[in-house]
Design an enzyme around this catalytic site. Structure first.
Site, PDB file in Angstrom:
ATOM      1  N   ASP A 157      68.770  44.718  13.733  1.00 17.80           N
ATOM      2  CA  ASP A 157      69.408  45.292  14.917  1.00 17.80           C
ATOM      3  C   ASP A 157      70.907  45.429  14.650  1.00 17.80           C
ATOM      4  O   ASP A 157      71.538  44.555  14.073  1.00 17.80           O
ATOM      5  CB  ASP A 157      69.161  44.393  16.140  1.00 17.80           C
ATOM      6  N   HIS A 199      59.343  49.562  20.144  1.00 15.44           N
ATOM      7  CA  HIS A 199      59.878  48.609  19.167  1.00 15.44           C
ATOM      8  C   HIS A 199      59.694  47.194  19.660  1.00 15.44           C
ATOM      9  O   HIS A 199      59.681  46.933  20.861  1.00 15.44           O
ATOM     10  CB  HIS A 199      61.355  48.869  18.868  1.00 15.44           C
ATOM     11  N   MET A 200      59.573  46.292  18.693  1.00 12.41           N
ATOM     12  CA  MET A 200      59.499  44.861  18.978  1.00 12.41           C
ATOM     13  C   MET A 200      60.733  44.198  18.409  1.00 12.41           C
ATOM     14  O   MET A 200      61.056  44.375  17.235  1.00 12.41           O
ATOM     15  CB  MET A 200      58.246  44.270  18.317  1.00 12.41           C
ATOM     16  N   GLU A 231      66.259  50.782  26.190  1.00 10.98           N
ATOM     17  CA  GLU A 231      67.360  51.725  25.896  1.00 10.98           C
ATOM     18  C   GLU A 231      66.922  52.826  24.936  1.00 10.98           C
ATOM     19  O   GLU A 231      67.385  53.959  25.047  1.00 10.98           O
ATOM     20  CB  GLU A 231      68.554  50.968  25.313  1.00 10.98           C
TER      21      GLU A 231
HETATM   22  P1  AMP Z   1      65.983  48.154  23.868  1.00 17.10           P
HETATM   23  O1  AMP Z   1      66.965  47.871  24.962  1.00 17.10           O
HETATM   24  O2  AMP Z   1      64.832  47.204  23.851  1.00 17.10           O
HETATM   25  O3  AMP Z   1      65.562  49.611  23.859  1.00 17.10           O
HETATM   26  O4  AMP Z   1      66.758  47.837  22.505  1.00 17.10           O
HETATM   27  C1  AMP Z   1      67.363  48.798  21.688  1.00 17.10           C
HETATM   28  C2  AMP Z   1      67.995  48.043  20.556  1.00 17.10           C
HETATM   29  O5  AMP Z   1      68.337  48.966  19.551  1.00 17.10           O
HETATM   30  C3  AMP Z   1      69.281  47.285  20.916  1.00 17.10           C
HETATM   31  O6  AMP Z   1      69.119  45.902  20.605  1.00 17.10           O
HETATM   32  C4  AMP Z   1      70.348  47.952  20.028  1.00 17.10           C
HETATM   33  O7  AMP Z   1      71.317  47.046  19.558  1.00 17.10           O
HETATM   34  C5  AMP Z   1      69.501  48.519  18.912  1.00 17.10           C
HETATM   35  N1  AMP Z   1      70.057  49.657  18.203  1.00 17.10           N
HETATM   36  C6  AMP Z   1      70.578  50.784  18.724  1.00 17.10           C
HETATM   37  N2  AMP Z   1      70.951  51.635  17.755  1.00 17.10           N
HETATM   38  C7  AMP Z   1      70.639  51.035  16.580  1.00 17.10           C
HETATM   39  C8  AMP Z   1      70.768  51.401  15.205  1.00 17.10           C
HETATM   40  N3  AMP Z   1      71.312  52.572  14.833  1.00 17.10           N
HETATM   41  N4  AMP Z   1      70.350  50.527  14.263  1.00 17.10           N
HETATM   42  C9  AMP Z   1      69.813  49.349  14.621  1.00 17.10           C
HETATM   43  N5  AMP Z   1      69.656  48.947  15.890  1.00 17.10           N
HETATM   44  C10 AMP Z   1      70.065  49.775  16.858  1.00 17.10           C
END
Ligand code: AMP
Length: 121
Positions: free
Chosen positions: A33, A104-105, A99
């Site tokens: 992440d 994803h997990m 978000e």
């Molecule tokens: P969620 O709120 O469960 O959709 O989590 C999305 C996650 O994606 C968050 O923990 C972000 O920090 C992560 N994230 C967003 N963009 C990237 C990226 N380019 N590479 C790795 N992680 C990311």
């Protein structure tokens, strides 16, 4: 909810933006992440276009589902948190505070995760 292939994980899968890869299998990708919440914070995603856990479980093949969950376990073992413990989180939709609309997990460990959820105000 229809899958929107402009999301950031779709761009990672297409190789349009880089990722800090942890492991890759036939159907699954795991990468760190970008904003880790604990010392270990890995995201595991299917390579197929699925929005959420319910979408994945409804439409993915048995091979994709098996590969995904074997990878989640392998990440925990490989990153050394299988013994100390870890938390799996998969946010879905608006109430789930998702978000990025590609299933994803989160595999989170290396320090205590704390209570599962904050109490509602
Ligand atoms: P969620 O709120 O469960 O959709 O989590 C999305 C996650 O994606 C968050 O923990 C972000 O920090 C992560 N994230 C967003 N963009 C990237 C990226 N380019 N590479 C790795 N992680 C990311």
């Amino acid at each position: 909810m229809a899958y929107d292939d402009s999301n950031i994980f779709a761009k990672i899968l297409r190789g349009e933006i880089p990722n800090d890869m942890v492991m890759e299998t036939e159907h699954t990708l795991a990468f760190n992440d970008i904003a880790p919440q604990r010392p270990v914070h890995v995201l595991v995603i299917p390579k197929g276009a699925y929005v959420s856990s319910d979408d994945f479980s409804a439409r993915a093949s048995d091979a994709e589902i098996a590969d995904f969950f074997r990878t989640v376990g392998e990440v925990a073992r490989q990153r050394g948190v299988a013994e100390s413990g870890y938390r799996l989180i998969s946010n879905a939709g608006e109430d789930g505070h998702q978000e990025v609309p590609h299933f994803h997990m989160h595999v989170i460990g290396g320090a205590p995760a704390g209570p599962m959820l904050k109490k509602q105000d």
